[in-house]
Design a protein around this motif. Structure first.
Motif, PDB file in Angstrom:
ATOM      1  N   LYS A   2      38.850  25.970  28.147  1.00  0.00           N
ATOM      2  CA  LYS A   2      37.780  25.416  28.965  1.00  0.00           C
ATOM      3  C   LYS A   2      36.440  26.106  28.682  1.00  0.00           C
ATOM      4  CE  LYS A   2      37.574  24.165  33.736  1.00  0.00           C
ATOM      5  NZ  LYS A   2      37.852  22.924  34.330  1.00  0.00           N
ATOM      6  N   ARG A   3      35.390  25.306  28.556  1.00  0.00           N
ATOM      7  CA  ARG A   3      34.068  25.869  28.284  1.00  0.00           C
ATOM      8  C   ARG A   3      33.281  26.128  29.563  1.00  0.00           C
ATOM      9  NH1 ARG A   3      34.583  21.994  24.145  1.00  0.00           N
ATOM     10  NH2 ARG A   3      34.198  22.819  22.055  1.00  0.00           N
ATOM     11  N   ILE A   5      32.884  25.558  34.136  1.00  0.00           N
ATOM     12  CA  ILE A   5      33.468  25.259  35.444  1.00  0.00           C
ATOM     13  C   ILE A   5      32.360  24.772  36.378  1.00  0.00           C
ATOM     14  CG2 ILE A   5      35.449  26.830  35.403  1.00  0.00           C
ATOM     15  CD1 ILE A   5      33.562  28.695  37.210  1.00  0.00           C
ATOM     16  N   ASN A  72      32.857  12.964  35.403  1.00  0.00           N
ATOM     17  CA  ASN A  72      33.480  14.264  35.199  1.00  0.00           C
ATOM     18  C   ASN A  72      32.521  15.360  35.654  1.00  0.00           C
ATOM     19  OD1 ASN A  72      31.589  13.963  33.230  1.00  0.00           O
ATOM     20  ND2 ASN A  72      32.887  14.587  31.541  1.00  0.00           N
ATOM     21  N   SER A  73      32.786  16.587  35.263  1.00  0.00           N
ATOM     22  CA  SER A  73      31.962  17.696  35.755  1.00  0.00           C
ATOM     23  C   SER A  73      30.518  17.612  35.281  1.00  0.00           C
ATOM     24  CB  SER A  73      32.579  19.037  35.372  1.00  0.00           C
ATOM     25  OG  SER A  73      33.086  19.006  34.070  1.00  0.00           O
TER      26      SER A  73
END
Ligand SMILES: [Zn+2]
Length: 146
Positions: A2-3, A5, A72-73
């Motif tokens: 994961k890059r 959060i 998405n995020s």
């Protein structure tokens, strides 16, 4: 690995933060969501009481990506007038690339340049005021604030 959060940001609501060192020019995220016309997106947001249009990302053909649907995020990226990321349109899709190396824990920012099709009254301007505190702050998230 994961890059990034999503967590609370000191700037505005939630933000996107690096969890590992990112290189300059690294593709971090795709801005996902439903592709709709600007008019339909605004109508839907008004109906559902979603404040502002900051989940909307304008495409060059005049349609928008609505990050509040299937997003998405990337929809949590905050605006800065001195961003460390840029948005790249590629075949009708939007990607978030870094403009410089980013340390773990740093918040990622893009420049919004929001375009509205309604009249720019004071209420609209207030809703889109920028508080990024950059020395070159444009004081607005709108592309045509003048
Ligand atoms: Zn600003």
């Amino acid at each position: 690995m994961k890059r990034v959060i999503v967590r609370q940001s000191s700037v505005h609501g939630k933000g996107v933060f690096a969890v590992r060192p990112l290189e300059a020019g690294e593709r971090v995220l795709q801005y996902k969501g439903e592709i709709v016309s600007w008019r339909n997106a605004v109508r839907r947001h008004q109906r559902e009481g979603i404040e502002g249009h900051t989940f909307l990302f304008g495409l060059s053909d005049g349609s928008v990506i609505d990050g509040s649907r299937g997003g998405n995020s990337a929809r949590w990226l905050n605006h800065s007038c001195t961003p460390n990321c840029e948005t790249v349109e590629d075949n009708g899709r939007i990607f978030i690339d870094t403009l410089r190396a980013i340390e773990p824990g740093e918040e990622l920012f893009i420049e919004y340049f929001l375009v509205t099709d309604g009249p720019l009254d004071d209420g609209v301007r207030t809703q889109y005021v920028c508080r990024c505190a950059s020395s070159v702050c444009r004081q607005s998230l709108l592309a045509d604030a003048g």
